[in-house]
Design a protein around this motif. Structure first.
Motif, PDB file in Angstrom:
ATOM      1  N   ARG A  53       0.817  -1.157  -0.034  1.00 20.00           N
ATOM      2  CA  ARG A  53       0.144  -0.106   0.024  1.00 20.00           C
ATOM      3  C   ARG A  53       0.875   1.324   0.104  1.00 20.00           C
ATOM      4  O   ARG A  53       1.959   1.386   0.546  1.00 20.00           O
ATOM      5  CB  ARG A  53      -0.973  -0.092   1.147  1.00 20.00           C
ATOM      6  N   ILE A  64       1.899   4.449   1.678  1.00 23.55           N
ATOM      7  CA  ILE A  64       1.633   5.013   3.038  1.00 23.55           C
ATOM      8  C   ILE A  64       2.216   6.354   3.102  1.00 23.55           C
ATOM      9  O   ILE A  64       3.388   6.503   2.811  1.00 23.55           O
ATOM     10  CB  ILE A  64       2.645   4.274   4.034  1.00 23.55           C
ATOM     11  N   HIS A 117      -1.022  -1.892  13.503  1.00 26.36           N
ATOM     12  CA  HIS A 117      -0.047  -2.747  13.023  1.00 26.36           C
ATOM     13  C   HIS A 117       0.951  -2.923  13.757  1.00 26.36           C
ATOM     14  O   HIS A 117       1.683  -4.166  13.746  1.00 26.36           O
ATOM     15  CB  HIS A 117       0.542  -1.990  11.649  1.00 26.36           C
ATOM     16  N   PRO A 136      -4.916  -2.659   5.401  1.00 25.57           N
ATOM     17  CA  PRO A 136      -5.411  -1.047   6.154  1.00 25.57           C
ATOM     18  C   PRO A 136      -5.691  -1.607   7.687  1.00 25.57           C
ATOM     19  O   PRO A 136      -6.254  -2.599   7.793  1.00 25.57           O
ATOM     20  CB  PRO A 136      -6.433  -0.711   5.299  1.00 25.57           C
ATOM     21  N   TYR A 157      -8.540   7.529   7.407  1.00 29.07           N
ATOM     22  CA  TYR A 157      -7.192   7.631   7.346  1.00 29.07           C
ATOM     23  C   TYR A 157      -6.500   6.221   7.379  1.00 29.07           C
ATOM     24  O   TYR A 157      -5.196   6.007   7.206  1.00 29.07           O
ATOM     25  CB  TYR A 157      -6.568   8.252   8.311  1.00 29.07           C
ATOM     26  N   ASN A 158      -7.120   5.113   7.505  1.00 29.98           N
ATOM     27  CA  ASN A 158      -6.796   3.745   7.604  1.00 29.98           C
ATOM     28  C   ASN A 158      -6.008   3.323   6.137  1.00 29.98           C
ATOM     29  O   ASN A 158      -4.990   2.613   6.285  1.00 29.98           O
ATOM     30  CB  ASN A 158      -7.715   2.885   7.813  1.00 29.98           C
ATOM     31  N   LYS A 159      -6.599   3.728   4.920  1.00 34.30           N
ATOM     32  CA  LYS A 159      -6.113   3.050   3.843  1.00 34.30           C
ATOM     33  C   LYS A 159      -4.679   3.479   3.537  1.00 34.30           C
ATOM     34  O   LYS A 159      -3.911   2.546   2.763  1.00 34.30           O
ATOM     35  CB  LYS A 159      -7.045   3.551   2.683  1.00 34.30           C
ATOM     36  N   HIS A 160      -4.014   4.696   3.832  1.00 33.61           N
ATOM     37  CA  HIS A 160      -2.787   4.974   3.594  1.00 33.61           C
ATOM     38  C   HIS A 160      -1.911   5.365   4.768  1.00 33.61           C
ATOM     39  O   HIS A 160      -0.964   5.955   4.867  1.00 33.61           O
ATOM     40  CB  HIS A 160      -2.763   6.175   2.626  1.00 33.61           C
ATOM     41  N   SER A 161      -2.220   4.585   6.082  1.00 31.25           N
ATOM     42  CA  SER A 161      -1.342   4.808   7.223  1.00 31.25           C
ATOM     43  C   SER A 161      -1.028   3.590   7.848  1.00 31.25           C
ATOM     44  O   SER A 161      -1.531   2.527   7.346  1.00 31.25           O
ATOM     45  CB  SER A 161      -2.326   5.645   8.182  1.00 31.25           C
TER      46      SER A 161
END
Length: 139
Positions: A2, A4, A41, A59, A66-70
């Motif tokens: 992904r 990030i 994570h 994610p 904000y989960n998709k890119h963090s």
């Protein structure tokens, strides 16, 4: 992998000194929150050991919108020991050192990512300390 663009720090919002584990947080997130997996994570135990939560390739479930890119890094604690769940910086010296270690590693792997506390995106005290004390790692 992904894309990030944020590293978001959290606390478990549990009483000072009470050990939680990946297994106990997973149970809480799955049973109580009805999530598919642990939301974080990485989880930093009281002794400073760093434990893997959900895989970085998926994610997390930790910061709405904000989960998709963090990537989520969480330490055990964040509330007073009296059980009233008032926000308190309960990081042990070992947890503080662990934050330096994991944030340094994450910055090396995701050099364009910025550092944030959960409270920057939600009306919460989480992670009960100012994460920007670690901004020097992201320079």
């Amino acid at each position: 992998m992904r894309e990030i663009n944020r590293i978001i720090c959290h606390c478990t919002a549990t009483p000072e000194g009470r050990q939680e584990t990946v297994a106990s947080i997973t149970r809480m997130h799955v049973k109580d929150n009805h999530w598919s997996h642990i939301g974080y994570h990485w989880l930093i135990y009281l002794d400073g050991t760093i434990h893997k939560g959900c895989d970085e390739s998926i994610p997390g479930i930790h910061c709405a919108g904000y989960n998709k890119h963090s990537i989520a890094v969480c330490y055990v604690g964040g509330c007073t020991a009296d059980g009233k769940l008032k926000a308190k910086d309960t990081r042990t010296p070992e947890q503080k050192q662990a934050f330096v270690k994991i944030l340094t590693d994450l910055h090396k792997r995701f050099p364009k990512a910025t550092l944030h506390g959960h409270r920057e995106f939600a009306a919460k005290d989480c992670p009960s300390f100012n994460v920007h004390e670690y901004d020097y790692i992201f320079k």
